[in-house]
Write an enzyme that holds these catalytic residues in place. Sequence first.
Site, PDB file in Angstrom:
ATOM      1  CG  ASN A 168       2.193  10.663  -4.565  1.00  0.00           C
ATOM      2  OD1 ASN A 168       1.681  11.818  -4.865  1.00  0.00           O
ATOM      3  ND2 ASN A 168       1.534   9.581  -3.965  1.00  0.00           N
TER       4      ASN A 168
ATOM      5  CD  GLU B 217      -0.936   7.133  -2.291  1.00  0.00           C
ATOM      6  OE1 GLU B 217      -1.659   6.309  -2.878  1.00  0.00           O
ATOM      7  OE2 GLU B 217      -1.214   8.226  -2.871  1.00  0.00           O
TER       8      GLU B 217
ATOM      9  CG  HIS C 170      -1.867   1.100   1.382  1.00  0.00           C
ATOM     10  ND1 HIS C 170      -1.596   2.222   1.727  1.00  0.00           N
ATOM     11  CD2 HIS C 170      -3.167   1.365   0.937  1.00  0.00           C
ATOM     12  CE1 HIS C 170      -2.659   3.153   1.717  1.00  0.00           C
ATOM     13  NE2 HIS C 170      -3.462   2.459   1.316  1.00  0.00           N
TER      14      HIS C 170
END
Length: 406
Positions: A251, A247, A243
Amino acid sequence: MKLTRRLLRPFSSVLAHKLEHYACMQPSSLSMQEYIDIGRKETATASFVFVRNELLVRLANIMKEMTFLPAKLLSMPSVGRVTNWYYQSFEDLLYFENADVDCSTVNTFNDQLQVIMKRHSDVVKTMAAGLLELKNAGGISMSREPSIQYFLDRLYTNRISKRMLQNQHLVVFGSMLPKSPHHIGYIDPACDVAGVIKTAFFDARYLCDIHYKVSPGLRLKCINSLNPGKMIRVVSVPSHLYHVMFELFKNAMRATVEFNPDTDSDELPLVEVTVVSGRHDLSVKITDRGGGFPRTNLGRMFNFMYSTAPSPILRNDSEPAMAGYGYGLPLSRLYTRYFLGDLVLAPLEGYGTDAHVYLKAIPFEAAEVLPIYSNSSRQQLTTSIETNDWSHHLPDHGCHRSDLRV
Ligand code: W6P
């Protein structure tokens, strides 16, 4: 009206009394090692006795904090739905408080846990909707915003911890299946960190390709400082690590692609990942050359209230799946901190960004960080800090309290 009835749902004095009782008890923080030991050595009934009590304690501790939130926030329909789920689950668990400790009780309990897990699956989404409702209703005094950030950090940490507990119990002693036979619940006692990182990278890259038609490649360097040349394996929760990395990669890729327009995939600067296992820490550095960002933006990147705003600076509605900067970063940091790790962003404005992820490498040291209801937390939730006693805001405060510096 349905809504009014829900908000006024009767809450018996017995239940209120039980809430006080369990909110006075401190949650027991378990280490990764303890979770493994319970999974390997404990019986289903012993696990039931522990989980039954511990879930009630963890639920009551956070429910007590909820009651001190600003009244306006609590009156938002979505927030009301969330609080009702908590009361319902607390009641459902109380049913087992004095139950006989036998197989049949454990089976009923396990079925109830599944129902509770499902009931709470949309808590993050629904709280986000609640914050948006609050914003659309004129928002809240700036001085109360730090209380909300404080609460959401604790609510989501508490939620991560209860889901860990429930999942461990249901996989080991219930009918829930682990992801792999050598897993103990969510825990992989020999997690191939580089493997998880690669999977997260290529999943993020797949999204990036869909949205931008291009994507940067990966350079991955692994250093096992204790056993040079050997694969890195640690006790870890791979789903949490995935997770967080997913993420961060979204980005990093978004920044890389947007900072280097009209550049083919094979010309884009690589996202460089360094994984190092030391005696105490497993450290991961993710370096992108996506232009970085000003240091003053750091606080708001981890701020739930700020991220709720459909702000044109941070949001691009035409790119929902790669949107980034939603709740992804603050939640990822909570996942790392939950077992005493951390997530730190270090931008080099005009050039790129380094993201550092730290995890505890020793399973005895990787202990849960849990919010505890107390006078101090009640104060944090109810006190507004109006005056800033510094001439300027410093990066990393991310909010308006001057008393956060350590
Ligand atoms: C950026 C912004 C960001 C957030 C998280 C991780 C990496 C990056 N790079 O430019």
